[in-house]
Write a protein that holds these residues in place. Structure first.
Motif, PDB file in Angstrom:
ATOM      1  N   ASN A 143       0.838  -1.201   0.000  1.00 63.34           N
ATOM      2  CA  ASN A 143       0.000   0.000   0.000  1.00 63.34           C
ATOM      3  C   ASN A 143       0.875   1.255   0.000  1.00 63.34           C
ATOM      4  O   ASN A 143       1.861   1.340   0.736  1.00 63.34           O
ATOM      5  N   HIS A 144       0.513   2.219  -0.841  1.00 63.76           N
ATOM      6  CA  HIS A 144       1.274   3.465  -1.028  1.00 63.76           C
ATOM      7  C   HIS A 144       2.649   3.205  -1.643  1.00 63.76           C
ATOM      8  O   HIS A 144       3.540   4.044  -1.552  1.00 63.76           O
ATOM      9  N   LEU A 164      -8.661  -7.961 -12.075  1.00 66.33           N
ATOM     10  CA  LEU A 164      -9.335  -6.933 -12.869  1.00 66.33           C
ATOM     11  C   LEU A 164     -10.214  -6.057 -11.976  1.00 66.33           C
ATOM     12  O   LEU A 164     -10.230  -4.827 -12.108  1.00 66.33           O
ATOM     13  N   ARG A 165     -10.912  -6.672 -11.045  1.00 63.94           N
ATOM     14  CA  ARG A 165     -11.755  -5.894 -10.135  1.00 63.94           C
ATOM     15  C   ARG A 165     -10.918  -4.978  -9.243  1.00 63.94           C
ATOM     16  O   ARG A 165     -11.302  -3.837  -8.964  1.00 63.94           O
ATOM     17  N   VAL A 166      -9.760  -5.473  -8.806  1.00 66.43           N
ATOM     18  CA  VAL A 166      -8.872  -4.640  -7.994  1.00 66.43           C
ATOM     19  C   VAL A 166      -8.452  -3.390  -8.769  1.00 66.43           C
ATOM     20  O   VAL A 166      -8.463  -2.273  -8.244  1.00 66.43           O
ATOM     21  N   LEU A 167      -8.102  -3.567 -10.036  1.00 68.25           N
ATOM     22  CA  LEU A 167      -7.674  -2.438 -10.863  1.00 68.25           C
ATOM     23  C   LEU A 167      -8.818  -1.449 -11.093  1.00 68.25           C
ATOM     24  O   LEU A 167      -8.602  -0.245 -11.184  1.00 68.25           O
ATOM     25  N   ASN A 170      -9.952  -0.324  -6.998  1.00 63.77           N
ATOM     26  CA  ASN A 170      -8.939   0.047  -6.007  1.00 63.77           C
ATOM     27  C   ASN A 170      -9.298  -0.471  -4.613  1.00 63.77           C
ATOM     28  O   ASN A 170      -9.154   0.234  -3.605  1.00 63.77           O
ATOM     29  N   GLU A 171      -9.761  -1.703  -4.569  1.00 67.16           N
ATOM     30  CA  GLU A 171     -10.052  -2.355  -3.299  1.00 67.16           C
ATOM     31  C   GLU A 171      -9.899  -3.854  -3.467  1.00 67.16           C
ATOM     32  O   GLU A 171      -9.984  -4.376  -4.576  1.00 67.16           O
ATOM     33  N   ILE A 172      -9.625  -4.532  -2.355  1.00 71.09           N
ATOM     34  CA  ILE A 172      -9.438  -5.982  -2.386  1.00 71.09           C
ATOM     35  C   ILE A 172     -10.398  -6.642  -1.409  1.00 71.09           C
ATOM     36  O   ILE A 172     -10.954  -5.993  -0.515  1.00 71.09           O
ATOM     37  N   ASP A 173     -10.575  -7.932  -1.585  1.00 71.40           N
ATOM     38  CA  ASP A 173     -11.347  -8.755  -0.658  1.00 71.40           C
ATOM     39  C   ASP A 173     -10.435  -9.855  -0.145  1.00 71.40           C
ATOM     40  O   ASP A 173      -9.955 -10.688  -0.938  1.00 71.40           O
ATOM     41  N   GLY A 176     -12.154 -15.124   2.718  1.00 72.68           N
ATOM     42  CA  GLY A 176     -12.935 -15.281   3.943  1.00 72.68           C
ATOM     43  C   GLY A 176     -13.358 -13.965   4.567  1.00 72.68           C
ATOM     44  O   GLY A 176     -13.982 -13.961   5.635  1.00 72.68           O
ATOM     45  N   GLY A 177     -13.047 -12.850   3.926  1.00 73.09           N
ATOM     46  CA  GLY A 177     -13.401 -11.543   4.470  1.00 73.09           C
ATOM     47  C   GLY A 177     -14.833 -11.146   4.149  1.00 73.09           C
ATOM     48  O   GLY A 177     -15.445 -11.666   3.212  1.00 73.09           O
ATOM     49  N   ARG A 178     -15.362 -10.191   4.928  1.00 73.44           N
ATOM     50  CA  ARG A 178     -16.744  -9.750   4.742  1.00 73.44           C
ATOM     51  C   ARG A 178     -16.842  -8.384   4.085  1.00 73.44           C
ATOM     52  O   ARG A 178     -17.860  -8.038   3.497  1.00 73.44           O
ATOM     53  N   HIS A 179     -15.790  -7.585   4.201  1.00 69.68           N
ATOM     54  CA  HIS A 179     -15.853  -6.219   3.696  1.00 69.68           C
ATOM     55  C   HIS A 179     -14.649  -5.929   2.809  1.00 69.68           C
ATOM     56  O   HIS A 179     -13.531  -6.369   3.109  1.00 69.68           O
ATOM     57  N   PRO A 180     -14.853  -5.193   1.725  1.00 74.14           N
ATOM     58  CA  PRO A 180     -13.723  -4.812   0.864  1.00 74.14           C
ATOM     59  C   PRO A 180     -12.795  -3.841   1.589  1.00 74.14           C
ATOM     60  O   PRO A 180     -13.221  -3.079   2.463  1.00 74.14           O
ATOM     61  N   ILE A 181     -11.526  -3.873   1.213  1.00 78.27           N
ATOM     62  CA  ILE A 181     -10.501  -3.047   1.841  1.00 78.27           C
ATOM     63  C   ILE A 181      -9.905  -2.124   0.781  1.00 78.27           C
ATOM     64  O   ILE A 181      -9.357  -2.606  -0.219  1.00 78.27           O
ATOM     65  N   PRO A 182     -10.012  -0.804   0.961  1.00 75.59           N
ATOM     66  CA  PRO A 182      -9.440   0.112  -0.037  1.00 75.59           C
ATOM     67  C   PRO A 182      -7.917   0.067  -0.022  1.00 75.59           C
ATOM     68  O   PRO A 182      -7.295  -0.073   1.036  1.00 75.59           O
ATOM     69  N   ILE A 183      -7.305   0.175  -1.193  1.00 72.83           N
ATOM     70  CA  ILE A 183      -5.854   0.166  -1.300  1.00 72.83           C
ATOM     71  C   ILE A 183      -5.399   1.275  -2.250  1.00 72.83           C
ATOM     72  O   ILE A 183      -6.182   1.778  -3.062  1.00 72.83           O
ATOM     73  N   ASN A 184      -4.152   1.659  -2.111  1.00 69.38           N
ATOM     74  CA  ASN A 184      -3.539   2.652  -2.997  1.00 69.38           C
ATOM     75  C   ASN A 184      -2.182   2.096  -3.423  1.00 69.38           C
ATOM     76  O   ASN A 184      -1.144   2.464  -2.881  1.00 69.38           O
TER      77      ASN A 184
END
Length: 210
Positions: A143-144, A164-167, A170-173, A176-184
């Motif tokens: 990140n960053h 492709l979805r990450v690009l 700008n977020e990942i899953d 086993g996670g429940r919520h997307p995580i924003p990334i830079n």
């Protein structure tokens, strides 16, 4: 030790004039170094390397790299094995417009699909058998900074869709996670394959290539 002390390079034994000549030539051109791409940022960690060349094609590539490095654009580097794709990726990272960010590399050919997914996106505790604790993926660790996906052509189509979805978002899953995580994270990919030929064979996603 000499390199850590500030030496530019070294010559191993046996010492020959050809080695010395090739090493010193860029510095003996009346003080001019038009083909030396200096690392003004990112080289303090000792991992980035100078790119020294007088080849017109390579100079053109370095001009392209200089133009794109400060941006957030995703970069694809194609070339045969041993041509220095990772060196060019680190060159881009060293000239980025983000101070102090990490450079993280992943070899997509070295891990099977399940492990590569966890390696890239991380997983939550209990996501699968053996997941005894939460693990951050390479996207979060970079990140960053910059994430290098080496040999992206070896990535399974299922993971290509997730990438492709990450690009796009700008977020990942995490697995086993429940919520997307924003990334830079700046993404650089390398391959020694002809991706357009792989697209024709339905071995690589055309939308991801785009």
């Amino acid at each position: 030790a000499a390199m850590r002390g500030g030496a530019q390079d070294y010559v191993g034994a046996p010492l020959t004039w050809e080695k010395v000549s090739a090493l010193l030539e860029p510095y003996l051109n009346n003080g001019h170094q038009p083909w030396l791409a200096n690392h003004h940022k990112g080289s303090q960690n000792g991992r980035a390397r100078h790119v020294i060349t007088r080849d017109p094609v390579m100079l053109h590539i370095l001009r392209m790299a200089k133009a794109v490095a400060p941006t957030r654009a995703t970069v694809l580097i194609q070339g045969e094995s041993g041509t220095g794709k990772e060196i060019l990726a680190r060159h881009l990272h060293a000239h980025r417009d983000r101070e102090g960010g990490p450079f993280v590399a992943v070899n997509c050919a070295a891990l099977p699909e399940g492990l590569l997914e966890s390696e890239l996106f991380g997983h939550e505790k209990g996501a699968f058998t053996g997941a005894s604790m939460r693990k951050l993926g390479k996207f979060e660790l970079a990140n960053h900074g910059t994430l290098l996906l080496d040999e992206i052509s070896e990535m399974h189509p299922h993971l290509q869709a997730k990438l492709l979805r990450v690009l796009q978002e700008n977020e990942i899953d995490r697995v086993g996670g429940r919520h997307p995580i924003p990334i830079n994270t700046r993404l650089i990919a390398t391959t020694n394959q002809d991706l357009q030929e792989m697209i024709q064979k339905n071995e690589f996603r055309e939308d991801l290539f785009y």
